[in-house]
Motif scaffolding. Structure first.
Motif, PDB file in Angstrom:
ATOM      1  N   SER A  42      -8.513  -7.212   2.241  1.00 56.93           N
ATOM      2  CA  SER A  42      -8.670  -5.918   2.917  1.00 56.93           C
ATOM      3  C   SER A  42      -7.619  -4.917   2.456  1.00 56.93           C
ATOM      4  CB  SER A  42      -8.597  -6.101   4.436  1.00 56.93           C
ATOM      5  OG  SER A  42      -7.361  -6.696   4.810  1.00 56.93           O
ATOM      6  N   TRP A  43      -6.408  -5.410   2.166  1.00 57.70           N
ATOM      7  CA  TRP A  43      -5.342  -4.501   1.727  1.00 57.70           C
ATOM      8  C   TRP A  43      -5.675  -3.859   0.387  1.00 57.70           C
ATOM      9  CZ3 TRP A  43      -3.020  -5.254  -2.945  1.00 57.70           C
ATOM     10  CH2 TRP A  43      -3.158  -6.519  -3.539  1.00 57.70           C
ATOM     11  N   THR A  46      -8.319  -1.174   0.968  1.00 60.82           N
ATOM     12  CA  THR A  46      -7.664   0.021   1.521  1.00 60.82           C
ATOM     13  C   THR A  46      -6.929   0.795   0.434  1.00 60.82           C
ATOM     14  OG1 THR A  46      -7.373  -1.088   3.652  1.00 60.82           O
ATOM     15  CG2 THR A  46      -6.007   0.850   3.221  1.00 60.82           C
ATOM     16  N   THR A  47      -6.237   0.058  -0.435  1.00 61.01           N
ATOM     17  CA  THR A  47      -5.502   0.707  -1.526  1.00 61.01           C
ATOM     18  C   THR A  47      -6.443   1.453  -2.462  1.00 61.01           C
ATOM     19  OG1 THR A  47      -3.794  -1.018  -1.446  1.00 61.01           O
ATOM     20  CG2 THR A  47      -3.916   0.327  -3.447  1.00 61.01           C
ATOM     21  N   ASP A  49      -9.389   2.542  -1.759  1.00 62.08           N
ATOM     22  CA  ASP A  49      -9.961   3.665  -1.012  1.00 62.08           C
ATOM     23  C   ASP A  49      -8.992   4.843  -0.987  1.00 62.08           C
ATOM     24  OD1 ASP A  49     -11.850   4.975   0.684  1.00 62.08           O
ATOM     25  OD2 ASP A  49     -10.563   4.494   2.395  1.00 62.08           O
ATOM     26  N   LYS A  50      -7.706   4.559  -0.788  1.00 58.51           N
ATOM     27  CA  LYS A  50      -6.701   5.621  -0.745  1.00 58.51           C
ATOM     28  C   LYS A  50      -6.557   6.306  -2.109  1.00 58.51           C
ATOM     29  CE  LYS A  50      -5.288   5.330   3.544  1.00 58.51           C
ATOM     30  NZ  LYS A  50      -5.481   6.476   4.491  1.00 58.51           N
ATOM     31  N   ARG A 212     -13.540   0.739  -5.087  1.00 53.96           N
ATOM     32  CA  ARG A 212     -13.960   0.809  -3.683  1.00 53.96           C
ATOM     33  C   ARG A 212     -15.466   0.626  -3.569  1.00 53.96           C
ATOM     34  NH1 ARG A 212     -16.320   4.187  -0.275  1.00 53.96           N
ATOM     35  NH2 ARG A 212     -15.697   4.209   1.933  1.00 53.96           N
TER      36      ARG A 212
END
Length: 440
Positions: A42-43, A46-47, A49-50, A212
């Motif tokens: 998940s991390w 998220t990375t 996606d950011k 992503r």
């Protein structure tokens, strides 16, 4: 020159070509996305996606002022062009011709492949979109109620309207408007330079956006929409690599290979960023590098970036309408296909150069009387489709100025023949020597 003197090119050292950077970003993004999905990291999702979100956010940050000043300056630049009305008319005509060809290809592909058959999707899988488009909304939505909201809500169509009004008013004022025009040109160059720094980050943005998409959607979703996805990519590829080269060779007597050599950096960035407006400075640069006069390119490219959408407004809504009709078991007739072509040519400005084509799709479905829930069936797969659609859009936005310039005898054919996919350089600011009338 002495033997020890190095050329400017040699002194720069080795540069990795922009296309190689993008390809590397694509490969790395796919690998990281697959890793994140397969290992449930998940991390990492998220990375990614950011990273991708920040890149798109930086592009969008400049969209509103860039569109306003680009359209304003492009209209006022027409005063420096002899036979400006003729050039503008020819540009619009070729926009319409290529859109008609693209929508015809989309309809044929949809009828041959039946993209809605065998998907396992039902009307219950659809949902109403948050926003829908209609002809009334399209027509009344052009005129803003105030000058601030279009910029805060990023309503590109209204921004284009205000810029066009300001540009025409400046032309009518003549010399009295020169201070405003000078300021507008300076602001536009400032915005383009800032956006160029963002463009440099495209390979990194590619890693985040592609990673992503793979991590979020995986291959299962693509498999469910396999025929529809393939239809969009094949349709866009036919327009991009068959129709456009045929027009270049047949109408303009130009080498298609040279066109793609010159335009490829903009096509690549469009594929990654999914934004015609965000790619606009690079599109204008490569168009000029292909021999199109700067004064004409500065009008045609911004105009095209907000209205010329062969991928999003022609191929996509044609195939999507057939897809939705098949899911909801609705038969389309000849009149419906003619309506699809009409919407594609007239309503393409509704897409306004932003990521996604939901407004154009809802406009098409509402015109045909198809259920709006059909839009919900396509939202999940949209980011994957939008990459190829936008690449086709931008290629067409570079193609038409080349065609018109060649037909009107304005094209610098030597520059065209020498065009190449060089590493990205920042656009040079306009010099006074550049500000000369273009004659037709």
């Amino acid at each position: 020159m002495s033997a020890n003197t190095k050329s400017p090119e040699a002194s720069r050292g080795f540069k990795v070509p922009f296309w190689a950077q993008i390809i590397a970003g694509l490969v790395l993004g796919v690998l990281l996305g697959w890793l994140a999905r397969s290992q449930d990291l998940s991390w990492l999702v998220t990375t990614l996606d950011k990273i991708g979100g920040t890149f798109v956010g930086l592009l969008k940050l400049a969209v509103a002022p860039l569109v306003f000043f680009a359209i304003l300056v492009s209209i006022t630049n027409l005063r420096k062009v002899t036979n400006a009305a003729r050039l503008a008319t020819r540009t619009l005509l070729w926009f319409m011709i290529t859109s008609l060809i693209a929508v015809a290809i989309g309809i044929v592909i949809g009828l041959v492949t039946n993209p809605g058959a065998g998907t396992g999707l039902t009307p219950k899988d659809g949902e109403l979109p948050e926003k829908t488009g209609s002809w009334l909304d399209f027509l009344t939505g052009i005129v803003p109620t105030d000058v601030i909201t279009p910029f805060t809500e990023l309503n590109v169509l209204q921004i284009v309207f205000m810029a066009a009004v300001a540009g025409i008013a400046a032309l009518q004022l003549g010399d009295k408007a020169q201070p405003i025009l000078t300021l507008s040109e300076s602001v536009l160059e400032l915005l383009q330079k800032a956006l160029w720094w963002v463009i440099r980050l495209a390979p990194l943005g590619t890693v985040g956006l592609i990673g992503r998409a793979i991590a979020t959607y995986g291959w299962d979703l693509i498999g469910k929409y396999a025929t529809f996805t393939a239809d969009i990519y094949v349709g866009c590829a036919l327009v991009l690599f068959v129709v456009y080269p045929a027009l270049l060779a047949g109408v303009a007597k130009l080498s298609p290979v040279q066109f793609f050599k010159g335009a490829w950096p903009a096509i690549q960035l469009a594929f990654v960023s999914r934004s015609s407006v965000g790619t606009m400075p690079l599109t204008q640069k490569v168009t000029e590098r292909l021999g199109v006069p700067r004064e004409y390119a500065s009008f045609a490219v911004p105009f095209g970036a907000t209205t010329k959408m062969d991928g999003c407004a022609a191929i996509y809504p044609a195939i999507a309408a057939i897809f939705v009709a098949q899911i909801f078991d609705i038969q389309l007739g000849v009149g419906d296909y003619l309506l699809i072509a009409f919407v594609s040519v007239v309503g393409s400005a509704a897409t306004a150069g932003l990521t996604g084509a939901t407004v154009m799709l809802t406009l098409t479905l509402s015109t045909l009387g198809l259920p709006m829930e059909g839009v919900g069936l396509l939202l999940a797969i949209d980011p994957i489709l939008d990459m190829m659609r936008t690449a086709t859009n931008v290629a067409g936005q570079a193609l038409v100025p080349v065609l018109v310039s060649a037909r009107e005898g304005l094209l610098d054919r030597k520059a065209y023949d020498e065009a190449h996919s060089s590493p990205l350089d920042e656009p040079e600011p306009k010099q006074e020597s550049d500000r000369v009338p273009v004659t037709a």
